[in-house]
Design a protein around this motif. Structure first.
Motif, mmCIF file in Angstrom:
data_model
loop_
_atom_site.group_PDB
_atom_site.id
_atom_site.type_symbol
_atom_site.label_atom_id
_atom_site.label_comp_id
_atom_site.label_asym_id
_atom_site.label_seq_id
_atom_site.Cartn_x
_atom_site.Cartn_y
_atom_site.Cartn_z
ATOM 1 N N ALA A 1 0.841 -1.072 -0.038
ATOM 2 C CA ALA A 1 0.091 0.151 0.149
ATOM 3 C C ALA A 1 0.664 1.280 -0.131
ATOM 4 N N TYR A 2 1.836 1.247 0.754
ATOM 5 C CA TYR A 2 2.791 2.229 0.599
ATOM 6 C C TYR A 2 3.437 2.587 -0.729
ATOM 7 N N TYR A 3 4.138 1.556 -1.301
ATOM 8 C CA TYR A 3 4.682 1.816 -2.423
ATOM 9 C C TYR A 3 3.637 2.054 -3.662
ATOM 10 N N GLU A 4 2.270 1.558 -3.520
ATOM 11 C CA GLU A 4 1.510 1.970 -4.509
ATOM 12 C C GLU A 4 1.146 3.567 -4.272
ATOM 13 N N ALA A 5 1.030 4.097 -2.950
ATOM 14 C CA ALA A 5 0.832 5.388 -2.563
ATOM 15 C C ALA A 5 1.637 6.340 -3.128
ATOM 16 N N MET A 6 3.108 5.775 -3.342
ATOM 17 C CA MET A 6 4.310 6.440 -3.753
ATOM 18 C C MET A 6 4.359 6.600 -5.375
ATOM 19 N N GLY A 7 3.218 5.977 -6.011
ATOM 20 C CA GLY A 7 3.348 5.704 -7.587
ATOM 21 C C GLY A 7 3.928 4.494 -8.082
ATOM 22 N N PHE A 8 4.312 3.737 -7.224
ATOM 23 C CA PHE A 8 4.833 2.325 -7.963
ATOM 24 C C PHE A 8 3.435 1.562 -8.281
ATOM 25 N N ARG A 9 3.737 0.852 -9.304
ATOM 26 C CA ARG A 9 2.641 -0.157 -9.918
ATOM 27 C C ARG A 9 3.217 -1.467 -10.095
ATOM 28 N N ASP A 10 2.319 -2.426 -10.045
ATOM 29 C CA ASP A 10 2.694 -3.967 -10.039
ATOM 30 C C ASP A 10 3.233 -4.090 -11.506
ATOM 31 N N TYR A 11 4.122 -4.866 -11.601
ATOM 32 C CA TYR A 11 4.564 -5.194 -13.123
ATOM 33 C C TYR A 11 5.102 -6.516 -13.138
ATOM 34 N N ARG A 12 5.304 -7.160 -12.169
ATOM 35 C CA ARG A 12 5.644 -8.803 -12.303
ATOM 36 C C ARG A 12 5.381 -9.225 -10.800
ATOM 37 N N ASN A 13 5.516 -10.706 -10.862
ATOM 38 C CA ASN A 13 5.556 -11.308 -9.612
ATOM 39 C C ASN A 13 6.472 -12.282 -9.757
ATOM 40 N N ALA A 14 7.540 -12.187 -8.445
ATOM 41 C CA ALA A 14 8.315 -13.155 -8.107
ATOM 42 C C ALA A 14 8.248 -14.146 -7.207
ATOM 43 N N ASP A 15 8.968 -15.228 -6.979
ATOM 44 C CA ASP A 15 8.509 -16.237 -6.081
ATOM 45 C C ASP A 15 8.359 -15.601 -4.419
ATOM 46 N N GLY A 16 7.282 -15.730 -4.225
ATOM 47 C CA GLY A 16 6.486 -15.062 -2.578
ATOM 48 C C GLY A 16 6.729 -13.525 -2.610
ATOM 49 N N ALA A 17 6.909 -12.797 -3.779
ATOM 50 C CA ALA A 17 6.926 -11.418 -3.821
ATOM 51 C C ALA A 17 6.193 -10.744 -4.896
ATOM 52 N N VAL A 18 5.806 -9.560 -4.534
ATOM 53 C CA VAL A 18 4.974 -8.666 -5.473
ATOM 54 C C VAL A 18 6.288 -7.573 -5.992
ATOM 55 N N CYS A 19 6.476 -7.379 -7.266
ATOM 56 C CA CYS A 19 7.338 -6.374 -7.794
ATOM 57 C C CYS A 19 6.654 -5.138 -8.362
ATOM 58 N N LYS A 20 7.072 -4.155 -7.730
ATOM 59 C CA LYS A 20 6.240 -2.655 -8.028
ATOM 60 C C LYS A 20 7.335 -2.021 -8.858
ATOM 61 N N ARG A 21 6.768 -1.393 -9.920
ATOM 62 C CA ARG A 21 7.887 -0.387 -10.621
ATOM 63 C C ARG A 21 7.460 1.081 -10.466
ATOM 64 N N TYR A 22 8.426 1.827 -10.321
ATOM 65 C CA TYR A 22 8.446 3.307 -10.384
ATOM 66 C C TYR A 22 8.917 3.845 -11.429
ATOM 67 N N VAL A 23 8.189 4.471 -12.485
ATOM 68 C CA VAL A 23 8.975 5.034 -13.894
ATOM 69 C C VAL A 23 9.518 6.351 -13.206
ATOM 70 N N VAL A 24 10.709 6.508 -13.572
ATOM 71 C CA VAL A 24 11.505 7.653 -12.994
ATOM 72 C C VAL A 24 11.036 8.841 -14.301
ATOM 73 N N ALA A 25 10.478 9.947 -13.883
ATOM 74 C CA ALA A 25 10.406 10.770 -14.850
ATOM 75 C C ALA A 25 11.274 12.061 -14.974
#
Ligand code: COA
Length: 153
Positions: free
Chosen positions: A129-153
């Motif tokens: 929830a924290y990273y989502e609020a900072m503008g990160f978005r899901d882009y892949r799943n790894a083993d036991g983890a959710v990976c969120k990506r922030y595109v640097v503008a």
């Protein structure tokens, strides 16, 4: 609250924050001084590491941004940044994490990384929830983890 670049002398304060997270069952990885020095403050791939401190200099939390190398352990694309955020449970939900990311976002831009990855435990809802609020978005799943990506503008 003040956000500033982490110094070698912050190792103890950072370690205390990590120990508090371990006690609160929000962390399972090491929290000792040697780990802090090696993995955060003095890491060879450190782009930047910021601490947030209160008025009397007590460390409330920190955020580390590292450069991802070829064949890194997390499968993150090389050249991207990798982020880690740790806020003391006694300072949670007071905007510490948000303030830290204001600084880290600028550091990522200055370092010219195209994106930053947050590798978060699949069961760590508050981290997601924290990273989502900072503008990160899901882009892949790894083993036991959710990976969120922030595109640097
Ligand atoms: C996740 C963490 C870094 C958040 O830090 P924080 O200083 O409490 O976050 P902030 O107060 O700046 O919150 C910013 C926003 O993130 C979201 N957020 C933060 N904590 C949340 C929670 N527990 N539940 C839901 N949303 C949350 C909210 O949108 C919040 O904005 P709001 O308070 O205005 O609603 C902190 O709880 C922490 O260190 N957790 C343990 C370590 C960890 O899981 N790190 C991340 C994965 S590596």
């Amino acid at each position: 609250m003040r956000v500033r670049v982490a110094q070698v002398t912050d190792a103890e304060g950072i370690s205390l924050v990590l120990q508090e997270l371990v006690a609160a069952k929000k962390r399972t990885r090491p929290a000792d001084l040697a780990f802090v020095r090696e993995h955060y403050i003095g890491h060879a791939d450190r782009i930047q590491c910021f601490v947030a401190e209160d008025g009397d200099g007590t460390i409330l939390g920190f955020q580390s941004l590292k450069m991802c190398r070829e064949n890194n352990d997390y499968g993150t694309p090389p050249g991207w940044g990798s982020i880690g955020t740790h806020v003391s449970p006694r300072a949670a939900r007071r905007g510490v994490g948000a303030r830290l990311f204001e600084a880290t976002r600028l550091a990522a831009r200055e370092a010219q990384v195209p994106a930053v990855e947050a590798y978060i435990g699949a069961d760590n809802r508050e981290g997601q929830a924290y990273y989502e609020a900072m503008g990160f978005r899901d882009y892949r799943n790894a083993d036991g983890a959710v990976c969120k990506r922030y595109v640097v503008a």
